[in-house]
Write a protein that holds these residues in place. Structure first.
Motif, PDB file in Angstrom:
ATOM      1  N   THR A  64       0.867  -1.341  -0.102  1.00 12.20           N
ATOM      2  CA  THR A  64       0.432  -0.292  -0.207  1.00 12.20           C
ATOM      3  C   THR A  64       0.914   1.672  -0.115  1.00 12.20           C
ATOM      4  OG1 THR A  64      -0.215   0.180   2.703  1.00 12.20           O
ATOM      5  CG2 THR A  64      -2.201  -0.906   1.164  1.00 12.20           C
ATOM      6  N   GLY A  65       2.077   1.077  -0.284  1.00 13.94           N
ATOM      7  CA  GLY A  65       3.086   1.911   0.324  1.00 13.94           C
ATOM      8  C   GLY A  65       2.946   3.270   1.367  1.00 13.94           C
ATOM      9  N   LYS A  66       2.608   2.502   2.740  1.00 14.47           N
ATOM     10  CA  LYS A  66       3.183   3.245   3.685  1.00 14.47           C
ATOM     11  C   LYS A  66       4.586   3.208   4.178  1.00 14.47           C
ATOM     12  CE  LYS A  66      -2.287   2.028   4.668  1.00 14.47           C
ATOM     13  NZ  LYS A  66      -2.536   1.550   5.819  1.00 14.47           N
ATOM     14  N   CYS A  67       5.183   4.354   3.202  1.00 18.60           N
ATOM     15  CA  CYS A  67       6.772   4.099   3.657  1.00 18.60           C
ATOM     16  C   CYS A  67       6.509   4.605   5.292  1.00 18.60           C
ATOM     17  CB  CYS A  67       7.241   5.931   3.208  1.00 18.60           C
ATOM     18  SG  CYS A  67       6.987   5.078   1.178  1.00 18.60           S
ATOM     19  N   ALA A  68       5.665   4.918   5.949  1.00 12.98           N
ATOM     20  CA  ALA A  68       6.024   6.159   7.841  1.00 12.98           C
ATOM     21  C   ALA A  68       5.934   4.464   8.404  1.00 12.98           C
ATOM     22  CB  ALA A  68       5.281   6.763   7.860  1.00 12.98           C
ATOM     23  N   THR A  69       4.462   3.435   7.899  1.00 17.52           N
ATOM     24  CA  THR A  69       5.549   2.559   8.575  1.00 17.52           C
ATOM     25  C   THR A  69       6.045   1.409   8.425  1.00 17.52           C
ATOM     26  OG1 THR A  69       2.372   2.395   8.291  1.00 17.52           O
ATOM     27  CG2 THR A  69       3.558   0.056   8.854  1.00 17.52           C
ATOM     28  N   LEU A  70       6.720   1.387   6.846  1.00 22.95           N
ATOM     29  CA  LEU A  70       8.177   0.832   6.858  1.00 22.95           C
ATOM     30  C   LEU A  70       9.474   1.112   7.566  1.00 22.95           C
ATOM     31  CD1 LEU A  70       7.290  -0.157   2.997  1.00 22.95           C
ATOM     32  CD2 LEU A  70       7.566  -1.634   5.074  1.00 22.95           C
ATOM     33  N   GLN A  71       9.347   2.688   7.535  1.00 28.55           N
ATOM     34  CA  GLN A  71      10.467   2.830   8.461  1.00 28.55           C
ATOM     35  C   GLN A  71      10.345   2.765  10.086  1.00 28.55           C
ATOM     36  OE1 GLN A  71      13.051   5.152   7.051  1.00 28.55           O
ATOM     37  NE2 GLN A  71      14.016   4.510   9.551  1.00 28.55           N
ATOM     38  N   THR A  72       8.718   3.548  11.027  1.00 26.83           N
ATOM     39  CA  THR A  72       9.047   3.107  12.426  1.00 26.83           C
ATOM     40  C   THR A  72       8.946   1.278  11.995  1.00 26.83           C
ATOM     41  OG1 THR A  72       6.945   4.067  12.182  1.00 26.83           O
ATOM     42  CG2 THR A  72       6.922   2.770  14.004  1.00 26.83           C
ATOM     43  N   LEU A  73       8.947   0.467  11.340  1.00 23.03           N
ATOM     44  CA  LEU A  73       9.167  -1.118  11.582  1.00 23.03           C
ATOM     45  C   LEU A  73      10.650  -0.932  11.660  1.00 23.03           C
ATOM     46  CD1 LEU A  73       6.228  -2.438   9.899  1.00 23.03           C
ATOM     47  CD2 LEU A  73       6.948  -2.880  11.661  1.00 23.03           C
ATOM     48  N   LEU A  74      11.426  -0.410  10.528  1.00 27.25           N
ATOM     49  CA  LEU A  74      13.098  -0.771  10.496  1.00 27.25           C
ATOM     50  C   LEU A  74      13.896   0.217  11.881  1.00 27.25           C
ATOM     51  CD1 LEU A  74      15.500  -1.389   8.689  1.00 27.25           C
ATOM     52  CD2 LEU A  74      14.738   1.044   7.868  1.00 27.25           C
ATOM     53  N   THR A  75      13.180   0.965  12.614  1.00 26.26           N
ATOM     54  CA  THR A  75      13.563   1.951  13.509  1.00 26.26           C
ATOM     55  C   THR A  75      13.706   1.003  14.638  1.00 26.26           C
ATOM     56  OG1 THR A  75      12.943   3.941  12.710  1.00 26.26           O
ATOM     57  CG2 THR A  75      13.584   3.427  15.043  1.00 26.26           C
ATOM     58  N   VAL A  76      12.283   0.858  14.755  1.00 25.43           N
ATOM     59  CA  VAL A  76      12.122  -0.821  16.167  1.00 25.43           C
ATOM     60  C   VAL A  76      13.023  -1.611  15.467  1.00 25.43           C
ATOM     61  CG1 VAL A  76      10.385  -2.161  16.853  1.00 25.43           C
ATOM     62  CG2 VAL A  76      10.065   0.025  16.811  1.00 25.43           C
ATOM     63  N   ALA A  77      13.996  -2.503  14.676  1.00 21.83           N
ATOM     64  CA  ALA A  77      14.288  -3.220  14.089  1.00 21.83           C
ATOM     65  C   ALA A  77      15.504  -3.357  14.126  1.00 21.83           C
ATOM     66  CB  ALA A  77      14.316  -4.161  13.304  1.00 21.83           C
ATOM     67  N   ASN A  78      16.122  -1.450  14.341  1.00 19.65           N
ATOM     68  CA  ASN A  78      17.595  -1.995  14.743  1.00 19.65           C
ATOM     69  C   ASN A  78      17.450  -1.550  15.333  1.00 19.65           C
ATOM     70  OD1 ASN A  78      18.988  -1.536  11.734  1.00 19.65           O
ATOM     71  ND2 ASN A  78      17.313   0.046  11.655  1.00 19.65           N
ATOM     72  N   ALA A  79      16.205  -1.274  16.086  1.00 22.96           N
ATOM     73  CA  ALA A  79      16.681  -0.764  18.628  1.00 22.96           C
ATOM     74  C   ALA A  79      16.962  -1.669  19.009  1.00 22.96           C
ATOM     75  CB  ALA A  79      15.921   0.687  18.563  1.00 22.96           C
ATOM     76  N   THR A  80      16.178  -3.222  18.148  1.00 23.67           N
ATOM     77  CA  THR A  80      16.081  -3.714  19.446  1.00 23.67           C
ATOM     78  C   THR A  80      16.882  -4.909  18.952  1.00 23.67           C
ATOM     79  OG1 THR A  80      13.772  -4.762  18.009  1.00 23.67           O
ATOM     80  CG2 THR A  80      13.383  -3.464  19.731  1.00 23.67           C
ATOM     81  N   SER A  81      17.646  -4.752  18.194  1.00 22.60           N
ATOM     82  CA  SER A  81      18.358  -6.421  17.428  1.00 22.60           C
ATOM     83  C   SER A  81      19.229  -7.573  18.383  1.00 22.60           C
ATOM     84  CB  SER A  81      19.522  -5.508  16.412  1.00 22.60           C
ATOM     85  OG  SER A  81      20.072  -6.666  15.343  1.00 22.60           O
ATOM     86  N   ARG A  82      20.390  -6.530  19.374  1.00 18.65           N
ATOM     87  CA  ARG A  82      21.086  -6.965  20.658  1.00 18.65           C
ATOM     88  C   ARG A  82      19.580  -7.598  21.080  1.00 18.65           C
ATOM     89  NH1 ARG A  82      24.989  -3.235  22.721  1.00 18.65           N
ATOM     90  NH2 ARG A  82      26.245  -3.487  20.276  1.00 18.65           N
ATOM     91  N   ALA A  83      19.188  -7.214  21.647  1.00 19.67           N
ATOM     92  CA  ALA A  83      18.245  -7.647  23.045  1.00 19.67           C
ATOM     93  C   ALA A  83      17.400  -9.711  22.295  1.00 19.67           C
ATOM     94  CB  ALA A  83      16.533  -6.705  23.118  1.00 19.67           C
ATOM     95  N   HIS A  84      17.077  -8.781  21.122  1.00 19.18           N
ATOM     96  CA  HIS A  84      16.495 -10.314  20.326  1.00 19.18           C
ATOM     97  C   HIS A  84      17.558 -10.927  20.145  1.00 19.18           C
ATOM     98  CE1 HIS A  84      14.713 -12.617  16.294  1.00 19.18           C
ATOM     99  NE2 HIS A  84      14.261 -11.776  17.202  1.00 19.18           N
ATOM    100  N   GLU A  85      18.554 -10.859  19.199  1.00 19.88           N
ATOM    101  CA  GLU A  85      19.666 -11.312  19.133  1.00 19.88           C
ATOM    102  C   GLU A  85      19.959 -12.168  20.776  1.00 19.88           C
ATOM    103  OE1 GLU A  85      24.181 -12.135  17.968  1.00 19.88           O
ATOM    104  OE2 GLU A  85      23.903 -10.294  18.287  1.00 19.88           O
ATOM    105  N   LYS A  86      20.331 -11.715  21.891  1.00 19.71           N
ATOM    106  CA  LYS A  86      20.156 -12.145  23.561  1.00 19.71           C
ATOM    107  C   LYS A  86      19.658 -12.843  23.598  1.00 19.71           C
ATOM    108  CE  LYS A  86      21.419 -10.331  28.002  1.00 19.71           C
ATOM    109  NZ  LYS A  86      21.509  -9.559  28.867  1.00 19.71           N
ATOM    110  N   ALA A  87      17.849 -12.711  22.867  1.00 20.82           N
ATOM    111  CA  ALA A  87      17.127 -13.954  23.963  1.00 20.82           C
ATOM    112  C   ALA A  87      16.818 -15.227  22.648  1.00 20.82           C
ATOM    113  CB  ALA A  87      15.503 -13.033  23.593  1.00 20.82           C
ATOM    114  N   THR A  88      17.000 -14.601  21.150  1.00 21.24           N
ATOM    115  CA  THR A  88      17.102 -15.872  20.714  1.00 21.24           C
ATOM    116  C   THR A  88      18.200 -16.267  19.581  1.00 21.24           C
ATOM    117  OG1 THR A  88      16.492 -14.652  18.509  1.00 21.24           O
ATOM    118  CG2 THR A  88      14.501 -14.535  19.727  1.00 21.24           C
ATOM    119  N   GLY A  89      18.873 -15.932  20.111  1.00 16.93           N
ATOM    120  CA  GLY A  89      20.111 -15.973  19.079  1.00 16.93           C
ATOM    121  C   GLY A  89      20.475 -15.837  17.829  1.00 16.93           C
TER     122      GLY A  89
END
Length: 110
Positions: A64-89
């Motif tokens: 649907t071309g919702k760039c703001a939503t994709l940017q928010t998801l990208l920001t969250v993915a970058n911010a939580t990468s270390r915690a996600h790796e610690k929890a899941t490997g």
């Protein structure tokens, strides 16, 4: 009688020496492209380690071309990468690449 010989036979093209700098630059560019596109398919993202709706959210936002939503998801993915790796490997690298590919597909600005 003196004869002068040409350094190359007539009709044969002159060979230009290869330039190692250009070859290395081409190899580096190819490696960068391959690494950048290595994790942008859904099969390469460990979806079981994320919310069950995440892939659908990303795909719907891209469709649907919702760039703001994709940017928010990208920001969250970058911010939580270390915690996600610690929890899941698994770090969020594949997810980040998938979201970036979705942004390109949606025509979002870089």
């Amino acid at each position: 009688m003196s004869t002068t010989y040409s350094p190359r036979a007539p009709g044969r093209p002159t060979r230009r020496p290869r330039r190692p700098g250009r070859i290395l630059l081409a190899v580096a560019g190819l490696a960068t492209v391959l690494l950048a596109s290595a994790c942008d398919t859904p099969q390469q993202v460990p979806w079981v380690t994320y919310s069950s709706q995440l892939q659908q959210q990303i795909d719907a936002a891209a469709a649907t071309g919702k760039c703001a939503t994709l940017q928010t998801l990208l920001t969250v993915a970058n911010a939580t990468s270390r915690a996600h790796e610690k929890a899941t490997g698994y770090p969020n690298d594949a997810l980040v690449a998938y979201i970036q590919a979705a942004q390109q597909q949606a025509g979002c600005p870089a």
